[in-house]
Write a protein that holds these residues in place. Structure first.
Motif, mmCIF file in Angstrom:
data_model
loop_
_atom_site.group_PDB
_atom_site.id
_atom_site.type_symbol
_atom_site.label_atom_id
_atom_site.label_comp_id
_atom_site.label_asym_id
_atom_site.label_seq_id
_atom_site.Cartn_x
_atom_site.Cartn_y
_atom_site.Cartn_z
ATOM 1 N N ALA A 21 0.822 -1.208 0.000
ATOM 2 C CA ALA A 21 0.000 0.000 0.000
ATOM 3 C C ALA A 21 0.859 1.262 0.000
ATOM 4 O O ALA A 21 0.437 2.303 -0.503
ATOM 5 N N SER A 22 2.057 1.156 0.532
ATOM 6 C CA SER A 22 2.879 2.351 0.664
ATOM 7 C C SER A 22 3.843 2.563 -0.501
ATOM 8 O O SER A 22 4.616 3.499 -0.496
ATOM 9 N N VAL A 23 3.793 1.674 -1.493
ATOM 10 C CA VAL A 23 4.638 1.874 -2.663
ATOM 11 C C VAL A 23 4.015 2.956 -3.537
ATOM 12 O O VAL A 23 2.801 2.997 -3.713
ATOM 13 N N SER A 24 4.865 3.801 -4.059
ATOM 14 C CA SER A 24 4.382 4.906 -4.903
ATOM 15 C C SER A 24 3.559 4.394 -6.078
ATOM 16 O O SER A 24 3.880 3.377 -6.688
ATOM 17 N N GLU A 25 2.506 5.129 -6.383
ATOM 18 C CA GLU A 25 1.626 4.749 -7.492
ATOM 19 C C GLU A 25 2.332 4.895 -8.847
ATOM 20 O O GLU A 25 1.855 4.383 -9.859
ATOM 21 N N ASP A 26 3.440 5.631 -8.825
ATOM 22 C CA ASP A 26 4.175 5.821 -10.076
ATOM 23 C C ASP A 26 4.871 4.541 -10.530
ATOM 24 O O ASP A 26 5.164 4.365 -11.703
ATOM 25 N N ILE A 27 5.146 3.708 -9.574
ATOM 26 C CA ILE A 27 5.840 2.466 -9.902
ATOM 27 C C ILE A 27 4.844 1.433 -10.400
ATOM 28 O O ILE A 27 3.777 1.255 -9.828
ATOM 29 N N ASP A 28 5.203 0.776 -11.496
ATOM 30 C CA ASP A 28 4.330 -0.225 -12.113
ATOM 31 C C ASP A 28 4.050 -1.358 -11.132
ATOM 32 O O ASP A 28 4.794 -1.569 -10.186
ATOM 33 N N TRP A 29 2.969 -2.091 -11.374
ATOM 34 C CA TRP A 29 2.558 -3.031 -10.337
ATOM 35 C C TRP A 29 3.538 -4.177 -10.091
ATOM 36 O O TRP A 29 3.741 -4.560 -8.947
ATOM 37 N N PHE A 30 4.184 -4.687 -11.105
ATOM 38 C CA PHE A 30 5.094 -5.785 -10.795
ATOM 39 C C PHE A 30 6.344 -5.315 -10.053
ATOM 40 O O PHE A 30 6.713 -5.909 -9.037
ATOM 41 N N PRO A 31 6.975 -4.241 -10.521
ATOM 42 C CA PRO A 31 8.086 -3.696 -9.724
ATOM 43 C C PRO A 31 7.658 -3.340 -8.311
ATOM 44 O O PRO A 31 8.442 -3.461 -7.368
ATOM 45 N N ALA A 32 6.433 -2.894 -8.165
ATOM 46 C CA ALA A 32 5.932 -2.546 -6.830
ATOM 47 C C ALA A 32 5.889 -3.798 -5.945
ATOM 48 O O ALA A 32 6.276 -3.755 -4.769
ATOM 49 N N ILE A 33 5.430 -4.874 -6.519
ATOM 50 C CA ILE A 33 5.388 -6.136 -5.775
ATOM 51 C C ILE A 33 6.798 -6.552 -5.368
ATOM 52 O O ILE A 33 7.065 -6.911 -4.221
ATOM 53 N N ARG A 34 7.677 -6.469 -6.324
ATOM 54 C CA ARG A 34 9.069 -6.832 -6.053
ATOM 55 C C ARG A 34 9.636 -6.000 -4.896
ATOM 56 O O ARG A 34 10.238 -6.526 -3.959
ATOM 57 N N GLN A 35 9.400 -4.717 -4.983
ATOM 58 C CA GLN A 35 9.922 -3.813 -3.952
ATOM 59 C C GLN A 35 9.331 -4.130 -2.583
ATOM 60 O O GLN A 35 10.038 -4.173 -1.573
ATOM 61 N N ALA A 36 8.032 -4.374 -2.556
ATOM 62 C CA ALA A 36 7.367 -4.666 -1.287
ATOM 63 C C ALA A 36 7.902 -5.962 -0.676
ATOM 64 O O ALA A 36 8.205 -6.031 0.518
ATOM 65 N N ILE A 37 8.043 -6.961 -1.488
ATOM 66 C CA ILE A 37 8.530 -8.253 -0.995
ATOM 67 C C ILE A 37 9.929 -8.113 -0.415
ATOM 68 O O ILE A 37 10.230 -8.623 0.674
ATOM 69 N N LEU A 38 10.764 -7.409 -1.134
ATOM 70 C CA LEU A 38 12.137 -7.252 -0.658
ATOM 71 C C LEU A 38 12.198 -6.399 0.607
ATOM 72 O O LEU A 38 13.023 -6.633 1.480
ATOM 73 N N SER A 39 11.314 -5.438 0.686
ATOM 74 C CA SER A 39 11.355 -4.555 1.854
ATOM 75 C C SER A 39 10.883 -5.266 3.119
ATOM 76 O O SER A 39 11.306 -4.940 4.220
ATOM 77 N N VAL A 40 10.017 -6.232 2.957
ATOM 78 C CA VAL A 40 9.496 -6.948 4.114
ATOM 79 C C VAL A 40 10.440 -8.068 4.542
ATOM 80 O O VAL A 40 10.325 -8.630 5.630
#
Lengths: 223, 223
Positions: B102-121
């Motif tokens: 939910a906190s990933v920027s909306e500018d980032i495409d959905w798959f990169p967003a998923i990647r970023q979220a997974i790595l951050s957690v």
DNA sequence: TTGATTAATGTCACATTGTGACGATATTGT
DNA sequence: ACAATATCGTCACAATGTGACATTAATCAA
């Protein structure tokens, strides 16, 4: 491949289970011992009905068995667990898939080979739809059944992983085979879910669509 | 994200002891009623030890509880099932993942967003490795635990599916969200499997590798 | 100190799943 | 009829998991 086996007719009492001892002399019409009082298939249909009526947890094995005029002990001789009754024949499908993969020409690349094998094993009839949907609904809503599904899916995934490993020269539990096995199942399950929720459409179409999705890195349908 | 929770801090209600049981600051006005005789974490560690020693099935809940000086009834008040004891905190991780998405920027495409979220957690320490491996081995070898895993994974998948649905404007149970949710989990599990079997290497590296794999349609590593 | 309140535990009874042992039953073959 | 065999039923039992109710140990107020 239905992922949630459609199970054919099989109402007759098929001859099965050749003994471990005594060798394999086959002669006409030899069917020794007391005949089974019921069939796995009959128990499955009864289970399907009762689970749908009363719920999985609220249906005891004893009730289920009684509806087939046997005792619960007999039920547990045919099925290891209560949940197993809904997974009749899934192992056979996995075996079919394995054979299909083995018989694909070596000229065909491994992912197209998987696609071809999955589609070739996929056989069902419109008549199976109601039963499939009932089973589907149970499996996706009852925790105990969801749990039992995991064990079945593992075998399916491993079949794919083994094939990929064989084709690529990697080990089954290396990254690529593992991920391909699991993502392929993931895709097929997605296809199955969507298809079974619809009233029309061919499962094969959805399967191809899902496989396209993972083959292209989710490029399709991403509009 | 470890997929198989490393069980971080105590999360005790105000109890901040360093031991498993939480230390004993007895003054200070908080927390009424009889204090817990044990913690979920202590039960988890005992379970981990006993399961590894005697096997999951051969260890009764009564033995397990007795080792913590409580009765089995107390165990079942803290955990719904015997298998649940090894899944401490997984729900928290799913919640973390949801928040991260939910906190990933909306500018980032959905798959990169998923990647970023997974790595951050994904947070773990080298000290957690032995415990993680023990748990991992149990979960991948004991059918009852494999089954219980399915229920946890479902929540994880749905978190991803919900996010994809939200970003694409589709429904959660349409093809793309479903398949992405499941394949993403499949990839992360593959990464986790490979990583936990190695003696070296960062989990994050394997996760990225696995996510690359599905994002590219298995183009990477396909040599 | 005393008593009220509160939260957790313990005890007991119970239903259900699943298994092992053993005898009973039904069918085929001689 | 009799043996061989495969399945069934009965019984006893361990273990998981739940509901009801009593018990214990802590805090708070007087």
């Amino acid at each position: 491949m239905t992922l949630i086996n459609a199970a054919g007719g099989e109402k007759g009492r098929g001859v099965k289970g050749r003994g471990v001892k005594g060798g394999g002399v086959k002669r006409g019409g030899e069917r020794r011992g007391r005949p089974p009082a019921t069939t796995p298939r009959e128990l499955e249909l009864i289970a399907l009905r009762l689970f749908a009526e009363k719920g999985f947890d609220a249906t005891t094995v004893e009730e289920l068995a009684a509806a087939a005029n046997v005792t619960s002990r007999t039920f547990f001789r045919k099925f290891t667990t209560k949940a197993d009754v809904l997974w009749q024949g899934f192992d056979d499908e996995v075996a079919e898939l394995r054979e299909a993969l083995a018989s694909v020409s070596e000229d065909i690349d491994w992912f197209p080979a998987i696609r071809q094998a999955i589609l070739s094993v996929n056989h069902y009839t419109a008549a199976d739809l109601p039963e499939l949907r009932t089973r589907m609904h149970l499996i996706s809503t009852v925790p105990a059944l969801q749990a039992s599904a995991a064990l079945r899916y593992d075998a399916w995934e491993r079949t794919i992983s083994d094939f990929v490993a064989h084709r690529t020269g990697l080990e089954t539990n290396e990254m690529l085979p593992l991920v391909v096995g699991r993502t392929t199942l993931a895709a097929c399950r997605g296809a199955y879910d969507v298809w079974s929720a619809q009233t029309v459409g061919e499962l094969a179409t959805y399967l191809e669509q899902a496989l396209d999705l993972i083959e292209s890195g989710f490029a399709e349908l991403t509009g």
